[in-house]
Write a protein that holds these residues in place. Sequence first.
Motif, mmCIF file in Angstrom:
data_model
loop_
_atom_site.group_PDB
_atom_site.id
_atom_site.type_symbol
_atom_site.label_atom_id
_atom_site.label_comp_id
_atom_site.label_asym_id
_atom_site.label_seq_id
_atom_site.Cartn_x
_atom_site.Cartn_y
_atom_site.Cartn_z
ATOM 1 N N LEU A 94 10.418 5.080 76.854
ATOM 2 C CA LEU A 94 10.410 5.141 75.393
ATOM 3 C C LEU A 94 9.306 4.264 74.805
ATOM 4 O O LEU A 94 8.654 4.648 73.829
ATOM 5 C CB LEU A 94 11.766 4.713 74.840
ATOM 6 N N ALA A 95 9.106 3.088 75.388
ATOM 7 C CA ALA A 95 8.052 2.197 74.902
ATOM 8 C C ALA A 95 6.689 2.877 74.992
ATOM 9 O O ALA A 95 5.854 2.747 74.089
ATOM 10 C CB ALA A 95 8.056 0.898 75.701
ATOM 11 N N LEU A 96 6.457 3.610 76.057
ATOM 12 C CA LEU A 96 5.191 4.319 76.240
ATOM 13 C C LEU A 96 5.112 5.571 75.373
ATOM 14 O O LEU A 96 4.120 5.787 74.664
ATOM 15 C CB LEU A 96 5.028 4.704 77.714
ATOM 16 N N ALA A 97 6.157 6.389 75.430
ATOM 17 C CA ALA A 97 6.121 7.693 74.770
ATOM 18 C C ALA A 97 6.068 7.578 73.251
ATOM 19 O O ALA A 97 5.551 8.470 72.579
ATOM 20 C CB ALA A 97 7.326 8.529 75.198
ATOM 21 N N ALA A 98 6.606 6.502 72.705
ATOM 22 C CA ALA A 98 6.579 6.312 71.255
ATOM 23 C C ALA A 98 5.194 5.932 70.754
ATOM 24 O O ALA A 98 4.953 5.909 69.541
ATOM 25 C CB ALA A 98 7.597 5.244 70.846
ATOM 26 N N ARG A 99 4.267 5.639 71.689
ATOM 27 C CA ARG A 99 2.911 5.215 71.320
ATOM 28 C C ARG A 99 1.883 6.001 72.125
ATOM 29 O O ARG A 99 1.094 5.425 72.880
ATOM 30 C CB ARG A 99 2.763 3.705 71.558
ATOM 31 N N PRO A 100 1.855 7.315 71.991
ATOM 32 C CA PRO A 100 0.938 8.131 72.796
ATOM 33 C C PRO A 100 -0.513 7.777 72.514
ATOM 34 O O PRO A 100 -0.908 7.545 71.369
ATOM 35 C CB PRO A 100 1.266 9.561 72.343
ATOM 36 N N GLY A 101 -1.287 7.693 73.590
ATOM 37 C CA GLY A 101 -2.701 7.415 73.453
ATOM 38 C C GLY A 101 -3.056 5.958 73.244
ATOM 39 O O GLY A 101 -4.234 5.627 73.117
ATOM 40 N N ARG A 102 -2.074 5.081 73.204
ATOM 41 C CA ARG A 102 -2.350 3.661 72.975
ATOM 42 C C ARG A 102 -2.195 2.893 74.290
ATOM 43 O O ARG A 102 -1.077 2.746 74.794
ATOM 44 C CB ARG A 102 -1.382 3.070 71.953
ATOM 45 N N PRO A 103 -3.264 2.395 74.860
ATOM 46 C CA PRO A 103 -3.123 1.576 76.065
ATOM 47 C C PRO A 103 -2.306 0.323 75.760
ATOM 48 O O PRO A 103 -2.548 -0.366 74.778
ATOM 49 C CB PRO A 103 -4.572 1.222 76.415
ATOM 50 N N LEU A 104 -1.324 0.055 76.612
ATOM 51 C CA LEU A 104 -0.428 -1.080 76.422
ATOM 52 C C LEU A 104 -0.504 -1.998 77.633
ATOM 53 O O LEU A 104 -0.416 -1.539 78.774
ATOM 54 C CB LEU A 104 1.014 -0.594 76.240
ATOM 55 N N SER A 105 -0.663 -3.276 77.369
ATOM 56 C CA SER A 105 -0.662 -4.239 78.462
ATOM 57 C C SER A 105 0.736 -4.345 79.052
ATOM 58 O O SER A 105 1.731 -3.963 78.415
ATOM 59 C CB SER A 105 -1.118 -5.611 77.958
ATOM 60 N N ARG A 106 0.825 -4.891 80.248
ATOM 61 C CA ARG A 106 2.131 -5.084 80.870
ATOM 62 C C ARG A 106 2.986 -6.028 80.039
ATOM 63 O O ARG A 106 4.196 -5.810 79.890
ATOM 64 C CB ARG A 106 1.956 -5.601 82.307
ATOM 65 N N GLU A 107 2.382 -7.073 79.513
ATOM 66 C CA GLU A 107 3.115 -8.026 78.678
ATOM 67 C C GLU A 107 3.691 -7.329 77.451
ATOM 68 O O GLU A 107 4.846 -7.565 77.070
ATOM 69 C CB GLU A 107 2.189 -9.159 78.252
ATOM 70 N N ARG A 108 2.884 -6.470 76.823
ATOM 71 C CA ARG A 108 3.355 -5.751 75.636
ATOM 72 C C ARG A 108 4.459 -4.770 75.996
ATOM 73 O O ARG A 108 5.432 -4.611 75.243
ATOM 74 C CB ARG A 108 2.174 -5.027 74.999
ATOM 75 N N LEU A 109 4.360 -4.118 77.131
ATOM 76 C CA LEU A 109 5.403 -3.190 77.562
ATOM 77 C C LEU A 109 6.726 -3.919 77.783
ATOM 78 O O LEU A 109 7.794 -3.401 77.435
ATOM 79 C CB LEU A 109 4.972 -2.462 78.834
ATOM 80 N N ILE A 110 6.677 -5.093 78.390
ATOM 81 C CA ILE A 110 7.902 -5.877 78.594
ATOM 82 C C ILE A 110 8.538 -6.196 77.243
ATOM 83 O O ILE A 110 9.750 -6.055 77.051
ATOM 84 C CB ILE A 110 7.587 -7.175 79.366
ATOM 85 N N GLU A 111 7.705 -6.611 76.292
ATOM 86 C CA GLU A 111 8.211 -6.960 74.954
ATOM 87 C C GLU A 111 8.825 -5.752 74.262
ATOM 88 O O GLU A 111 9.904 -5.846 73.664
ATOM 89 C CB GLU A 111 7.062 -7.521 74.119
ATOM 90 N N LEU A 112 8.141 -4.602 74.324
ATOM 91 C CA LEU A 112 8.631 -3.402 73.646
ATOM 92 C C LEU A 112 9.888 -2.844 74.301
ATOM 93 O O LEU A 112 10.809 -2.388 73.610
ATOM 94 C CB LEU A 112 7.537 -2.335 73.641
#
Length: 262
Positions: free
Chosen positions: A182-200
């Motif tokens: 969900l953290a990834l799919a809610a932000r299509p096309g936006r590269p996310l760092s691992r730290e940001r993914l953990i937070e989201l």
Amino acid sequence: MPHEVLPQDTPQPDARPRLLLVDDEADLRAMLQRYLGDQGFVVRAVADATQMQRQLQRERFDLLVLDLTLPGVDGLTVCRDLRAAGETLPILMLTARGDPVDRIIGLEMGADDYLPKPFNPRELLARLRAMLRRSQMQGQLPVARQERIIRFGRYALDPVARSLRRDGEFLRLSSGECAMLLALAARPGRPLSRERLIELAYGRDHASTDRSVDVQILRLRRLIEDDPAVPRFIQTVRGLGYVFTPDAADASSSTAPEEAGR
């Protein structure tokens, strides 16, 4: 005059979260049962996988705390078998081993979190409450905040029900896998760092590591990609993290400024 019968109070169901603790250390079981009970949990504590299965058949639980080293069938095998059987109950694994490899293997088997022994009971409590909050989000968002189903390829991801379907068939997702997707799919096309993914996915105070994010991504790729080695939907952004590309196009150029540097 006939005697008036007063209505009796209807017993209310116990709304406290229900936790099953599986650990072969009797002293630890007793201590955690008292402590977590005082913190508002209904706790059942058993010593091995056989007793665990009996409890799961008898009662409904909201959380499972599972020791890695158990007599007979070990915790990793128990976790793997539960997930293979479709059990989505959030699982936190305990272990006396300090090797990070054990944590990675536990996550690969389907655990949602991991805590090495010895630990502070307050840390266990904080992790359990965080897991419970994520689990209870399922289906409880107000109508005004409900998001539309996210469709990509043959898949339909429902953010409200926190479910994933492929060609109409439901797929088995752990709560951790669902949160990450969900953290990834809610932000299509936006590269996310691992730290940001953990937070989201898990919150600012979650103890996940970069390696645990990689493990979750690998598990998601095995689930949704035709070829996990050449991913279509979850692509690696070298030097940063990951990006979700629902149309299989290179979406790195559409990076949102607030995400790109995190």
